[in-house]
Design an enzyme around this catalytic site. Structure first.
Site, short mmCIF file in Angstrom:
data_model
loop_
_atom_site.label_atom_id
_atom_site.label_comp_id
_atom_site.label_asym_id
_atom_site.label_seq_id
_atom_site.Cartn_x
_atom_site.Cartn_y
_atom_site.Cartn_z
CG ASN A 1 -31.02 41.53 -4.80
OD1 ASN A 1 -32.17 41.46 -5.30
ND2 ASN A 1 -29.99 40.99 -5.71
CD1 TRP A 2 -35.35 41.97 0.28
CD2 TRP A 2 -37.52 42.27 0.19
NE1 TRP A 2 -35.76 42.90 1.36
CE2 TRP A 2 -37.17 42.71 1.12
CE3 TRP A 2 -38.84 42.00 -0.47
CZ2 TRP A 2 -38.06 43.57 1.98
CZ3 TRP A 2 -39.66 42.51 0.45
CH2 TRP A 2 -39.50 43.42 1.76
CE LYS A 3 -29.48 37.45 -4.51
NZ LYS A 3 -28.45 36.43 -4.55
CG HIS B 1 -27.56 40.17 -9.23
ND1 HIS B 1 -27.25 38.70 -9.30
CD2 HIS B 1 -27.43 40.51 -8.21
CE1 HIS B 1 -27.09 38.16 -7.89
NE2 HIS B 1 -26.91 39.25 -7.28
CD GLU C 1 -28.91 35.57 -8.26
OE1 GLU C 1 -29.74 36.59 -7.99
OE2 GLU C 1 -28.13 35.27 -7.18
CD GLU D 1 -23.88 41.22 -5.65
OE1 GLU D 1 -24.29 41.21 -4.27
OE2 GLU D 1 -24.27 40.66 -6.55
N GLY E 1 -24.61 33.29 -2.31
CA GLY E 1 -25.66 32.35 -1.82
C GLY E 1 -24.85 31.10 -1.52
CB SER F 1 -21.78 34.65 1.53
OG SER F 1 -22.42 33.77 0.74
N GLY G 1 -27.98 39.74 0.02
CA GLY G 1 -28.90 38.89 -0.64
C GLY G 1 -29.66 38.19 0.63
N GLY G 2 -29.51 36.80 0.91
CA GLY G 2 -29.98 35.93 1.91
C GLY G 2 -30.28 36.81 3.16
P1 13P Z 1 -26.08 36.41 -0.88
O1 13P Z 1 -25.88 37.51 0.10
O2 13P Z 1 -27.50 35.68 -0.41
O3 13P Z 1 -24.79 35.61 -1.09
O4 13P Z 1 -26.42 36.98 -1.98
C1 13P Z 1 -25.79 38.33 -2.63
C2 13P Z 1 -26.24 38.85 -3.73
O5 13P Z 1 -26.41 38.28 -4.72
C3 13P Z 1 -26.76 40.17 -3.42
O6 13P Z 1 -27.04 40.97 -4.84
#
Ligand code: 13P
Length: 254
Positions: A9-11, A97, A99, A169, A175, A215, A236-237
């Protein structure tokens, strides 16, 4: 055992050039290492067609969106419909998600609509659930997750539900560098599978993909993926670094 799935997930990261570079780097590494893993890359909307072009040429990964409109067509300025995504070859869509729940106030009922739209246009929803820290500390995480799943997914008939992927999640792990322990992840994943077993039966529960996100990185992925009910990860990251992302894909194929 089923093949694992790793979704990136590149966000809201990268510009066009960075997206192109990242896709090419991931492609090269996937071609080189050849992990036996279902790889999905969820880019921002403007880069999806670039990603689906690459994916149809190389067949190394599938492409997902990070959101979809709950409406089908028409006067909804700024929205992106499931039909649009389907028409450019997008086959997965992250829905719910944390967010989006937090910053865009998406509730379980709206998310149920989004799930239906994705399914109607042949996209597999990657439906995210998870508790915030206060809910875990109050030992309410199972109730929260049950409600998220019941209110957004359990209206689906079997034919639709079998295309759903669930991602656990924990919001406190996203994050933050604070990963759930493999035991904490397994406990919730097993709980989610038991809910699905009760509602849709054994076969559906066994087939269901439950991904862990929060994470998850190249260092901790193997321990998380070793858990019985962890069928892969939503990253994510670490999905923004080609080497780390492909390393996670490789660890998922062991
Ligand atoms: P991180 O891996 O950056 O914690 O993000 C997880 C995430 O929200 C994937 O959708």
């Amino acid at each position: 055992m089923k093949k694992k799935m790793v979704a990136g997930n590149w966000k809201m990261n990268t510009d066009f050039q960075e997206a192109e570079d990242l896709l090419y780097s991931i492609e090269d590494l996937l071609a080189d290492k050849g992990p036996d893993t279902n790889v999905v890359i969820c880019t921002p909307y403007p880069f999806l067609e670039l990603a689906t072009d690459r994916s149809s040429e190389t067949e190394l990964f599938a492409v997902g969106a990070q959101n979809v409109s709950s409406f089908e067509d028409g006067a909804y300025t700024g929205e992106v419909s499931a039909r649009m995504l389907d028409s450019i070859g997008v086959s997965y869509c992250i829905i719910g998600h944390s967010e989006r729940r937090k910053y865009f106030k998406e509730d379980n009922a709206t998310l149920a609509q989004k799930v239906k739209m994705a399914l109607k246009y042949d996209m597999a929803p990657i439906f995210c659930v998870g508790e915030v820290l206060e809910e875990r500390e109050a030992n309410r995480h199972f109730d929260v997750i049950r409600q998220q799943i019941e209110e957004s997914l359990f209206d689906l008939d079997d034919g639709d539900f079998e295309n759903v992927i669930i991602a656990y999640e924990p919001v406190w792990a996203i994050g933050t560098g604070k990963t759930a322990t493999p035991e904490q992840a397994e406990e919730v994943h097993a709980f989610i599978r038991s809910l699905v077993r009760e509602k849709y039966g054994d076969d559906m529960a066994e087939k269901l993909y439950i991904l862990y996100g929060g994470s998850c990185n190249a260092k901790n992925a193997a321990d998380l993926f070793a858990q019985l009910d962890v069928d892969g990860g939503l990253i994510g990251g670490a999905s923004l670094k080609a080497e780390d992302f492909v390393s996670i894909c490789v660890q998922a194929s062991k």
